[in-house]
Design a protein around this motif. Structure first.
Motif, mmCIF file in Angstrom:
data_model
loop_
_atom_site.group_PDB
_atom_site.id
_atom_site.type_symbol
_atom_site.label_atom_id
_atom_site.label_comp_id
_atom_site.label_asym_id
_atom_site.label_seq_id
_atom_site.Cartn_x
_atom_site.Cartn_y
_atom_site.Cartn_z
ATOM 1 N N ARG A 164 -7.026 18.109 11.168
ATOM 2 C CA ARG A 164 -5.609 17.790 11.027
ATOM 3 C C ARG A 164 -5.264 17.349 9.609
ATOM 4 O O ARG A 164 -4.165 17.600 9.109
ATOM 5 C CB ARG A 164 -5.239 16.681 12.009
ATOM 6 N N ASN A 165 -6.213 16.699 8.922
ATOM 7 C CA ASN A 165 -5.971 16.189 7.572
ATOM 8 C C ASN A 165 -6.552 17.078 6.482
ATOM 9 O O ASN A 165 -6.656 16.657 5.335
ATOM 10 C CB ASN A 165 -6.556 14.788 7.440
ATOM 11 N N ALA A 166 -6.912 18.311 6.846
ATOM 12 C CA ALA A 166 -7.524 19.212 5.859
ATOM 13 C C ALA A 166 -6.550 19.557 4.732
ATOM 14 O O ALA A 166 -6.966 19.750 3.586
ATOM 15 C CB ALA A 166 -8.015 20.479 6.548
ATOM 16 N N PHE A 167 -5.276 19.644 5.051
ATOM 17 C CA PHE A 167 -4.300 20.092 4.055
ATOM 18 C C PHE A 167 -3.265 19.026 3.724
ATOM 19 O O PHE A 167 -2.171 19.343 3.257
ATOM 20 C CB PHE A 167 -3.611 21.371 4.549
ATOM 21 N N ARG A 168 -3.577 17.782 3.992
ATOM 22 C CA ARG A 168 -2.670 16.715 3.599
ATOM 23 C C ARG A 168 -3.464 15.526 3.074
ATOM 24 O O ARG A 168 -4.689 15.428 3.302
ATOM 25 C CB ARG A 168 -1.775 16.284 4.760
ATOM 26 N N ARG A 169 -2.780 14.649 2.379
ATOM 27 C CA ARG A 169 -3.455 13.498 1.792
ATOM 28 C C ARG A 169 -3.988 12.567 2.875
ATOM 29 O O ARG A 169 -3.419 12.459 3.964
ATOM 30 C CB ARG A 169 -2.484 12.714 0.907
ATOM 31 N N SER A 170 -5.064 11.895 2.525
ATOM 32 C CA SER A 170 -5.624 10.919 3.455
ATOM 33 C C SER A 170 -4.692 9.726 3.592
ATOM 34 O O SER A 170 -3.779 9.515 2.790
ATOM 35 C CB SER A 170 -6.992 10.445 2.959
ATOM 36 N N ARG A 171 -4.953 8.914 4.609
ATOM 37 C CA ARG A 171 -4.148 7.714 4.823
ATOM 38 C C ARG A 171 -4.291 6.766 3.632
ATOM 39 O O ARG A 171 -3.335 6.094 3.237
ATOM 40 C CB ARG A 171 -4.619 7.031 6.107
ATOM 41 N N ALA A 172 -5.481 6.720 3.037
ATOM 42 C CA ALA A 172 -5.700 5.846 1.878
ATOM 43 C C ALA A 172 -4.859 6.288 0.693
ATOM 44 O O ALA A 172 -4.249 5.455 0.007
ATOM 45 C CB ALA A 172 -7.183 5.824 1.507
ATOM 46 N N VAL A 173 -4.803 7.595 0.421
ATOM 47 C CA VAL A 173 -4.028 8.091 -0.715
ATOM 48 C C VAL A 173 -2.536 7.894 -0.462
ATOM 49 O O VAL A 173 -1.791 7.529 -1.376
ATOM 50 C CB VAL A 173 -4.355 9.570 -1.001
ATOM 51 N N ARG A 174 -2.094 8.112 0.782
ATOM 52 C CA ARG A 174 -0.682 7.879 1.097
ATOM 53 C C ARG A 174 -0.325 6.406 0.897
ATOM 54 O O ARG A 174 0.744 6.078 0.375
ATOM 55 C CB ARG A 174 -0.374 8.310 2.541
ATOM 56 N N THR A 175 -1.233 5.514 1.311
ATOM 57 C CA THR A 175 -0.984 4.080 1.130
ATOM 58 C C THR A 175 -1.042 3.696 -0.346
ATOM 59 O O THR A 175 -0.258 2.859 -0.819
ATOM 60 C CB THR A 175 -2.011 3.261 1.925
ATOM 61 N N TRP A 176 -1.967 4.297 -1.104
ATOM 62 C CA TRP A 176 -2.062 4.078 -2.547
ATOM 63 C C TRP A 176 -0.736 4.428 -3.233
ATOM 64 O O TRP A 176 -0.207 3.657 -4.030
ATOM 65 C CB TRP A 176 -3.208 4.922 -3.099
ATOM 66 N N PHE A 177 -0.204 5.606 -2.877
ATOM 67 C CA PHE A 177 1.061 6.032 -3.487
ATOM 68 C C PHE A 177 2.220 5.140 -3.042
ATOM 69 O O PHE A 177 3.080 4.760 -3.853
ATOM 70 C CB PHE A 177 1.353 7.490 -3.129
ATOM 71 N N ALA A 178 2.265 4.769 -1.762
ATOM 72 C CA ALA A 178 3.331 3.892 -1.270
ATOM 73 C C ALA A 178 3.260 2.528 -1.945
ATOM 74 O O ALA A 178 4.294 1.955 -2.312
ATOM 75 C CB ALA A 178 3.224 3.735 0.249
ATOM 76 N N THR A 179 2.044 2.019 -2.132
ATOM 77 C CA THR A 179 1.879 0.709 -2.780
ATOM 78 C C THR A 179 2.411 0.742 -4.199
ATOM 79 O O THR A 179 3.131 -0.167 -4.632
ATOM 80 C CB THR A 179 0.403 0.285 -2.779
ATOM 81 N N TRP A 180 2.093 1.804 -4.946
ATOM 82 C CA TRP A 180 2.588 1.891 -6.315
ATOM 83 C C TRP A 180 4.086 2.183 -6.351
ATOM 84 O O TRP A 180 4.781 1.761 -7.283
ATOM 85 C CB TRP A 180 1.797 2.929 -7.112
ATOM 86 N N SER A 181 4.616 2.853 -5.321
ATOM 87 C CA SER A 181 6.063 3.039 -5.233
ATOM 88 C C SER A 181 6.769 1.703 -5.072
ATOM 89 O O SER A 181 7.845 1.478 -5.639
ATOM 90 C CB SER A 181 6.416 3.963 -4.061
ATOM 91 N N PHE A 182 6.161 0.790 -4.293
ATOM 92 C CA PHE A 182 6.707 -0.557 -4.150
ATOM 93 C C PHE A 182 6.532 -1.345 -5.445
ATOM 94 O O PHE A 182 7.433 -2.078 -5.871
ATOM 95 C CB PHE A 182 6.006 -1.289 -3.002
ATOM 96 N N THR A 183 5.375 -1.210 -6.078
ATOM 97 C CA THR A 183 5.077 -1.988 -7.283
ATOM 98 C C THR A 183 6.054 -1.678 -8.408
ATOM 99 O O THR A 183 6.549 -2.592 -9.080
ATOM 100 C CB THR A 183 3.629 -1.716 -7.752
ATOM 101 N N VAL A 184 6.341 -0.393 -8.639
ATOM 102 C CA VAL A 184 7.257 -0.036 -9.735
ATOM 103 C C VAL A 184 8.683 -0.481 -9.438
ATOM 104 O O VAL A 184 9.508 -0.592 -10.352
ATOM 105 C CB VAL A 184 7.219 1.477 -10.038
#
Length: 520
Positions: A356-376
């Motif tokens: 299911r996750n072969a063609f999408r970002r992992s939960r960790a990468v999605r959380t990494w991006f969301a965290t930096w979206s909040f940080t900026v």
């Protein structure tokens, strides 16, 4: 910082950098297009070099500050850029001419000492601008946080009125700064607040006052950098003083236009900054190690931490103090190279999960991006330092995220220990934080009290929103999403304090800061 050899390759005159953050700019061969008057200026232009501390440094630009308070901005040109600037004029000289014109229009700017160009074979290779330091001045980015601690209402009110008048004067005199932000404005408190405009190479000068449309866009641009430095009430007072109306309702339509335009500009800038966390640039590094894709901040300390996590981060995770160990995640407080971090692993849940996750970002990468979206967006969340994603033949296995460890108590733990006034203060701070998050399009997704960390510093509460696995950023957060966040928070509030007055305080404060939602 660029190496000396790189600078010399661009410049026709040598520039020397050293490890202490010092640089030397050569004044040899400069064709001075403008020189100030007086013995001070004559001696300055007779000098062969100027040395000072590096303020900014890149491949194309160097800014230094000398010990006697002179700023030198040096810009380098090569290739097609050199040809274009030979025809149109260099940026440093352009800024110098705009500075002089602003001074003629009685706009406060740093005094220009001189500007000139260095050419080779008739082509501009570099140009310089020399300006005098404004003694005793701070940028608004430094000044406003220091002002927030002052208790005298009249001081803040006087600052807001003076600042609004400064911006109104700019617009009335046809000055449109297309990069207007708190770092480009100085304030000197001497017989009242006096403001100075910086980095004016992006200033557009009109013969008449700015139109309402141009002024509104300029105000929106300025507001973008004030989201986290001012309250909604302070921003409204500023706009009231700028508009010179008795009641803000008289200018409510324009205020709403400014706010929406500011949010649009801000979202575009925030999204651009957050996407930098997914690739290699001056702040982040994306790399690979075996089966792992690695995203991390550019820091020697974090590079060392990631190297110690690999090749098997579980060794560090199991050795730490386990804080959560469930079917989907395991998290621990860990020590790496003498420093404390928070390490979280997202478990692989079988073959269906892999496919299911072969063609999408992992939960960790999605959380990494969301965290930096909040940080900026200046929403207080733990600082994400590194993210590791493991794949074999494209199929997702484990993934990890490493955070700075935040010292603080969970809201549900600290609440019973507080008296009534402190509870009200803490609740207002939480409503302010969540309101700003929703205003900026942030959706937490699991806003329960154990996920809200509280620390008290010098009698003031600080909130950190943690556990961002379900968090998302939207250009405009729908009320339905905001309601879902708020209802989860209110479940715990009613559990610990079912007073209607407390709930109303929280709802009213949240409404004021989110600015677009009705109280639940």
């Amino acid at each position: 910082m660029p190496e000396a050899s790189n600078l010399q390759a661009v410049s026709s005159c040598p520039v020397q950098n050293d490890s202490t953050g010092q640089a030397t700019v050569s004044l040899d061969g400069i064709d001075w297009l403008y020189r100030g008057q007086g013995s001070h200026y004559v001696s300055l232009h007779a000098a062969k070099t100027i040395a000072g501390d590096i303020v900014k440094s890149s491949r194309k630009r160097l800014v230094i500050r000398s010990s006697d308070g002179i700023f030198v901005k040096e810009i380098y040109y090569e290739g097609m850029r050199s040809i274009m600037k030979t025809l149109a004029g260099g940026n440093a000289c352009k800024e110098g001419n705009i500075n002089l014109e602003l001074a003629r229009r009685q706009i406060n700017v740093p005094e220009v000492l001189g500007f000139g160009v260095v050419k080779r074979f008739g082509m501009v290779r570099r140009d310089l601008l020399l300006t005098e330091m404004v003694q005793g001045a701070l940028s608004l980015q430094e000044f406003i946080p220091s002002m927030q601690g002052r208790t005298i209402y009249s001081v803040k009110q006087g600052f807001i009125e003076a600042f609004a008048q400064f911006i109104k004067t700019l617009h009335a005199k046809g000055v449109q700064h297309t990069d207007l932000h708190v770092g480009n404005i100085l304030i000197r408190e001497q017989n009242g607040a006096r403001f100075y405009l910086l980095d004016v190479d992006r200033v557009l000068l009109k013969e008449a006052a700015l139109s309402e449309k141009a002024a509104t866009r300029n105000l929106a641009l300025l507001l973008c950098t004030f989201w986290s430095l001012s309250s909604s009430l302070e921003r409204l007072r500023f706009l009231k003083c700028y508009s010179e109306v008795e009641h803000l309702r008289s200018a409510s339509g324009r205020v709403e236009k400014i706010k929406q335009e500011a949010l649009r500009i801000s979202h575009r800038a925030w999204n651009k900054k957050a996407k930098r966390s997914l690739r290699t640039n001056s702040r982040f590094i994306k790399s690979r190690y075996g089966a792992f894709s690695i995203y991390r901040v550019r820091s020697p300390e974090i590079e060392t931490a990631v190297n110690l996590l690999l090749p098997n981060p579980d060794d560090v995770l199991h050795a730490g103090e386990v804080l959560k160990n469930g079917r989907t995640v395991k998290a621990a407080k860990v020590r790496i190279n003498g420093r404390t971090y928070f390490l979280k692993r997202y478990n692989c849940k079988g073959n269906f999960y892999r496919v299911r996750n072969a063609f999408r970002r992992s939960r960790a990468v999605r959380t990494w991006f969301a965290t930096w979206s909040f940080t900026v967006r200046n929403v207080p969340v733990p600082l994400a330092l590194a993210c590791l994603e493991e794949r074999h033949l494209g199929l997702l296995e484990r993934s990890y995220i490493l955070y700075e460890f935040v010292k603080g108590e969970r809201l549900c733990d600290i609440w019973p220990l507080l008296d009534e006034p402190k509870r009200r203060s803490l609740l207002s701070k939480a409503a302010l934080t969540i309101g700003n998050m929703h205003l900026f399009g942030g959706f937490h997704g699991d806003l329960k009290w154990p996920n809200i960390l509280v620390s008290e510093i010098r009698g003031r509460f600080h909130i950190t929103l943690s556990d961002l696995d379900g968090s998302r950023i939207f250009t405009r957060l729908k009320e339905q999403k905001a309601r879902k966040d708020m209802m989860r928070f209110l479940i715990d509030l009613r559990k610990w304090d079912n007073g209607k007055e407390v709930e109303n305080l929280f709802g009213d404060t949240w409404c004021k800061w989110s600015g677009v939602y009705r109280r639940l």
